[in-house]
Design an enzyme around this catalytic site. Structure first.
Site, PDB file in Angstrom:
ATOM      1  N   HIS A  56      18.137 -22.574 -22.495  1.00 25.51           N
ATOM      2  CA  HIS A  56      17.951 -22.685 -21.052  1.00 25.51           C
ATOM      3  C   HIS A  56      18.659 -23.917 -20.510  1.00 25.51           C
ATOM      4  O   HIS A  56      19.255 -23.882 -19.418  1.00 25.51           O
ATOM      5  CB  HIS A  56      16.461 -22.768 -20.726  1.00 25.51           C
ATOM      6  CG  HIS A  56      16.186 -23.165 -19.306  1.00 25.51           C
ATOM      7  ND1 HIS A  56      16.265 -22.272 -18.262  1.00 25.51           N
ATOM      8  CD2 HIS A  56      15.867 -24.368 -18.748  1.00 25.51           C
ATOM      9  CE1 HIS A  56      15.993 -22.897 -17.131  1.00 25.51           C
ATOM     10  NE2 HIS A  56      15.750 -24.167 -17.396  1.00 25.51           N
ATOM     11  N   MET A  57      18.636 -25.014 -21.267  1.00 22.29           N
ATOM     12  CA  MET A  57      19.199 -26.273 -20.809  1.00 22.29           C
ATOM     13  C   MET A  57      20.705 -26.198 -20.601  1.00 22.29           C
ATOM     14  O   MET A  57      21.270 -26.967 -19.816  1.00 22.29           O
ATOM     15  CB  MET A  57      18.872 -27.379 -21.819  1.00 22.29           C
ATOM     16  CG  MET A  57      19.307 -28.768 -21.391  1.00 22.29           C
ATOM     17  SD  MET A  57      18.946 -30.000 -22.653  1.00 22.29           S
ATOM     18  CE  MET A  57      19.573 -31.464 -21.834  1.00 22.29           C
ATOM     19  N   TYR A  58      21.384 -25.274 -21.278  1.00 20.29           N
ATOM     20  CA  TYR A  58      22.831 -25.176 -21.156  1.00 20.29           C
ATOM     21  C   TYR A  58      23.172 -24.501 -19.823  1.00 20.29           C
ATOM     22  O   TYR A  58      23.301 -23.292 -19.711  1.00 20.29           O
ATOM     23  CB  TYR A  58      23.423 -24.382 -22.323  1.00 20.29           C
ATOM     24  CG  TYR A  58      23.047 -24.908 -23.696  1.00 20.29           C
ATOM     25  CD1 TYR A  58      22.588 -26.208 -23.878  1.00 20.29           C
ATOM     26  CD2 TYR A  58      23.147 -24.091 -24.822  1.00 20.29           C
ATOM     27  CE1 TYR A  58      22.239 -26.681 -25.136  1.00 20.29           C
ATOM     28  CE2 TYR A  58      22.803 -24.556 -26.083  1.00 20.29           C
ATOM     29  CZ  TYR A  58      22.351 -25.847 -26.234  1.00 20.29           C
ATOM     30  OH  TYR A  58      22.000 -26.300 -27.483  1.00 20.29           O
ATOM     31  N   GLY A  59      23.251 -25.318 -18.795  1.00 18.85           N
ATOM     32  CA  GLY A  59      23.595 -24.808 -17.472  1.00 18.85           C
ATOM     33  C   GLY A  59      22.442 -24.155 -16.749  1.00 18.85           C
ATOM     34  O   GLY A  59      22.666 -23.325 -15.857  1.00 18.85           O
TER      35      GLY A  59
END
Length: 281
Positions: A56-59
């Protein structure tokens, strides 16, 4: 230790190739960069990669959407694993650990939609949230598993003690910690995973230390007619049978170089020289 097995069964039943792909570096914009990223993801699958890691953290989910655009409908046997537990603060806009059950449930629902699946076969907790009890965080993931939204549960950046305590709450199928030939701080965690049959997905698989260390890796690479990156990936694959490296790249040439490392064999002498480059933490 050396091993020649090219596959591993995560959770005892989910078989994947041991050399995966980390999608973190794939850009989602501008349009030309996104087009190349889609091509890289598709090429990884064409080359036989069956484990792709995102989060989720990737973009804020954009990386998950990119993989769905590139790969859906997914090939049989392809595992796209994602991570939850880090979100942006509504107040500051900064990334923060967030293991509250409601937040984890919402992230999983978003991931299901973005990846276009009804079940995430391997869901990893990106980091443990010290502000939320371990029982609450893993209890929420266990409930999601029991509801059929998640198949298996993994952890990231944990100690042996945290892994042991987590396993008292729920079955743990994987651990994703920082690890490479020059950085073996988490060797005790790797040993614990090997003893329990838990998959160990090292991130930051390629890292260079002092010039002397780098020179030794370069020397082995020269002896084998390979690249230093291929040497360190081959070292990882031979170091433990539970090791599933997930090197990432946004370039097709680097992807093909990484995948080719799966066929590289180090001699006992070369492996011993590389073993001596770092001491476990």
């Amino acid at each position: 230790m050396t091993t020649t097995s090219s596959t591993f069964r995560i959770g005892g039943d989910l078989e994947v190739g041991r050399l995966g792909f980390g999608a973190m570096h794939l850009p989602t914009e501008p349009a030309d960069a996104r087009e190349t990223a889609v091509a890289v993801a598709r090429r990884a699958v064409e080359l036989g990669v069956t484990l792709i890691d995102t989060a989720h953290m990737y973009g804020e989910g954009a990386n998950e959407e990119l993989l769905a655009e590139a790969l859906y409908p997914y090939a049989d046997g392809l595992l796209v694993t994602t991570k939850v537990g880090i979100t942006r603060s509504e107040a500051s806009g900064e990334w923060q650990l967030n293991g509250r059950p409601d937040a984890l449930r919402a992230e999983v629902d978003h991931a299901l939609r973005r990846l276009r699946v009804e079940r995430i076969e391997l869901l990893q907790l990106h980091r443990l949230d010290p502000e939320t009890s371990l029982a609450e965080q893993l209890g929420a993931l266990r409930e999601l598993r029991d509801a059929g939204k998640v198949g298996r549960i993994g952890l990231s950046e944990v100690s042996v003690d945290e892994l042991n305590r987590a396993r008292e709450v729920v079955d743990i199928a994987s651990v994703q910690n920082r690890y490479n030939v020059l950085d073996r701080e988490h060797e005790p965690v790797l040993d614990a995973c090997a003893a329990a049959g838990i998959a160990f997905l090292p991130w930051r698989t390629v890292a260079w230390g002092s010039s002397g260390d780098t020179a030794e890796i370069a020397t082995v690479a020269n002896e084998l007619g390979a690249t230093p990156t291929q040497v360190v990936l081959a070292w990882l694959l031979g170091h433990s049978p539970v090791m599933l490296p997930i090197p990432g790249t946004a370039r097709l040439a680097h992807l093909e170089e990484n995948v080719a490392a799966g066929g590289l064999r180090l001699s006992p002498g070369q492996r011993a020289r590389l073993d001596g480059l770092s001491k476990p933490g």
